[in-house]
Motif scaffolding. Sequence first.
Motif, PDB file in Angstrom:
ATOM      1  N   GLY A   1      -1.113  -0.433 -13.761  1.00  0.00           N
ATOM      2  CA  GLY A   1      -2.220  -0.768 -14.634  1.00  0.00           C
ATOM      3  C   GLY A   1      -2.985   0.462 -15.086  1.00  0.00           C
ATOM      4  O   GLY A   1      -2.732   1.588 -14.635  1.00  0.00           O
ATOM      5  N   LYS A   2      -3.954   0.251 -15.952  1.00  0.00           N
ATOM      6  CA  LYS A   2      -4.696   1.362 -16.545  1.00  0.00           C
ATOM      7  C   LYS A   2      -5.609   2.049 -15.542  1.00  0.00           C
ATOM      8  O   LYS A   2      -5.990   3.210 -15.734  1.00  0.00           O
ATOM      9  CB  LYS A   2      -5.518   0.859 -17.733  1.00  0.00           C
ATOM     10  N   ASN A   3      -5.956   1.350 -14.445  1.00  0.00           N
ATOM     11  CA  ASN A   3      -6.863   1.947 -13.457  1.00  0.00           C
ATOM     12  C   ASN A   3      -6.135   2.693 -12.350  1.00  0.00           C
ATOM     13  O   ASN A   3      -6.788   3.292 -11.493  1.00  0.00           O
ATOM     14  CB  ASN A   3      -7.744   0.855 -12.832  1.00  0.00           C
ATOM     15  N   ALA A   4      -4.829   2.660 -12.335  1.00  0.00           N
ATOM     16  CA  ALA A   4      -4.076   3.343 -11.277  1.00  0.00           C
ATOM     17  C   ALA A   4      -4.111   4.848 -11.524  1.00  0.00           C
ATOM     18  O   ALA A   4      -3.835   5.322 -12.627  1.00  0.00           O
ATOM     19  CB  ALA A   4      -2.637   2.844 -11.250  1.00  0.00           C
ATOM     20  N   SER A   5      -4.450   5.604 -10.485  1.00  0.00           N
ATOM     21  CA  SER A   5      -4.513   7.059 -10.609  1.00  0.00           C
ATOM     22  C   SER A   5      -3.113   7.654 -10.585  1.00  0.00           C
ATOM     23  O   SER A   5      -2.139   7.013 -10.152  1.00  0.00           O
ATOM     24  CB  SER A   5      -5.349   7.653  -9.466  1.00  0.00           C
ATOM     25  N   GLN A   6      -3.009   8.899 -11.033  1.00  0.00           N
ATOM     26  CA  GLN A   6      -1.718   9.567 -11.072  1.00  0.00           C
ATOM     27  C   GLN A   6      -1.155   9.785  -9.677  1.00  0.00           C
ATOM     28  O   GLN A   6       0.063   9.709  -9.459  1.00  0.00           O
ATOM     29  CB  GLN A   6      -1.850  10.913 -11.806  1.00  0.00           C
ATOM     30  N   SER A   7      -2.020  10.051  -8.709  1.00  0.00           N
ATOM     31  CA  SER A   7      -1.543  10.252  -7.346  1.00  0.00           C
ATOM     32  C   SER A   7      -0.962   8.965  -6.768  1.00  0.00           C
ATOM     33  O   SER A   7       0.045   8.993  -6.047  1.00  0.00           O
ATOM     34  CB  SER A   7      -2.682  10.767  -6.466  1.00  0.00           C
ATOM     35  N   VAL A   8      -1.557   7.811  -7.093  1.00  0.00           N
ATOM     36  CA  VAL A   8      -1.009   6.530  -6.656  1.00  0.00           C
ATOM     37  C   VAL A   8       0.343   6.279  -7.312  1.00  0.00           C
ATOM     38  O   VAL A   8       1.313   5.845  -6.660  1.00  0.00           O
ATOM     39  CB  VAL A   8      -1.998   5.392  -6.975  1.00  0.00           C
ATOM     40  N   LYS A   9       0.439   6.574  -8.587  1.00  0.00           N
ATOM     41  CA  LYS A   9       1.708   6.387  -9.294  1.00  0.00           C
ATOM     42  C   LYS A   9       2.809   7.243  -8.678  1.00  0.00           C
ATOM     43  O   LYS A   9       3.932   6.768  -8.458  1.00  0.00           O
ATOM     44  CB  LYS A   9       1.537   6.741 -10.777  1.00  0.00           C
ATOM     45  N   ASN A  10       2.485   8.505  -8.394  1.00  0.00           N
ATOM     46  CA  ASN A  10       3.500   9.398  -7.837  1.00  0.00           C
ATOM     47  C   ASN A  10       3.949   8.929  -6.454  1.00  0.00           C
ATOM     48  O   ASN A  10       5.146   8.920  -6.149  1.00  0.00           O
ATOM     49  CB  ASN A  10       2.946  10.820  -7.753  1.00  0.00           C
ATOM     50  N   GLU A  11       2.999   8.534  -5.613  1.00  0.00           N
ATOM     51  CA  GLU A  11       3.352   8.160  -4.241  1.00  0.00           C
ATOM     52  C   GLU A  11       4.189   6.891  -4.200  1.00  0.00           C
ATOM     53  O   GLU A  11       5.217   6.834  -3.503  1.00  0.00           O
ATOM     54  CB  GLU A  11       2.079   7.975  -3.414  1.00  0.00           C
ATOM     55  N   ILE A  12       3.788   5.855  -4.934  1.00  0.00           N
ATOM     56  CA  ILE A  12       4.530   4.596  -4.903  1.00  0.00           C
ATOM     57  C   ILE A  12       5.887   4.758  -5.572  1.00  0.00           C
ATOM     58  O   ILE A  12       6.904   4.242  -5.080  1.00  0.00           O
ATOM     59  CB  ILE A  12       3.700   3.482  -5.568  1.00  0.00           C
ATOM     60  N   THR A  13       5.959   5.486  -6.678  1.00  0.00           N
ATOM     61  CA  THR A  13       7.247   5.697  -7.344  1.00  0.00           C
ATOM     62  C   THR A  13       8.215   6.455  -6.440  1.00  0.00           C
ATOM     63  O   THR A  13       9.397   6.097  -6.345  1.00  0.00           O
ATOM     64  CB  THR A  13       7.033   6.459  -8.659  1.00  0.00           C
ATOM     65  N   ASP A  14       7.743   7.486  -5.772  1.00  0.00           N
ATOM     66  CA  ASP A  14       8.619   8.244  -4.866  1.00  0.00           C
ATOM     67  C   ASP A  14       9.137   7.361  -3.737  1.00  0.00           C
ATOM     68  O   ASP A  14      10.315   7.446  -3.353  1.00  0.00           O
ATOM     69  CB  ASP A  14       7.864   9.448  -4.292  1.00  0.00           C
TER      70      ASP A  14
END
Length: 214
Positions: free
Chosen positions: A142-155
Amino acid sequence: MEETNQEEAVKAQEENTSPAAPEVGFPLSQPKPKGKSNKWIFIVIGLLILGGGGIYFFSRGAKEEETLPSPTVGGVATSTPAPTPTLNPADRKDVSIEIQNGTGISGEAAYLQGVLKNLGYSDIKAGNASSQDATKTTVTFGKNASQSVKNEITDKLEEVYKDVDVKTSSTQSVDVLIVTGLRKGATAKPSPTATPKPTVSPSPSPSPSPSPTP
């Protein structure tokens, strides 16, 4: 005759011994003392050397800071990756996650829920997707997800699943929506085959029994 010769010899001797006329010329200039001029020359040269040395070392130090040597592995220079921003536990607790099992394999959503809880995420809902034949895992941020959250969950998803598709959405209510696909080494659940229904053969209609003759 001899007296004449003697007189001429005496006369010639007197001419040779007469004082020479003083030469007329311009007075020579006296050389200036060189001590003071040499002293100033040495001072100027010293200042130039000190200034040049200072500029050289300053520029060299700045250049070394800009171009730090990369670590070498087996003699080959390797680039140093930029540090990944780390998450605080409070940041993970504020992230809302929804997991949908899209494979039809029982327990897949609950399994991923446990994996993300081990990372520190707590606001996680698990359920089933409308389609149960997914092989690719899809994660939508979503639009409120931070880049660090995106990187950690994607990895983490890329460590667990065969294929991961990353998307973004500005309309979904949760921060992270995951539809699970096949894990690495897993096979798709075979689709159930329909069992044929037994055919019912029509029973022969009973023939009327002959009525007794009176």
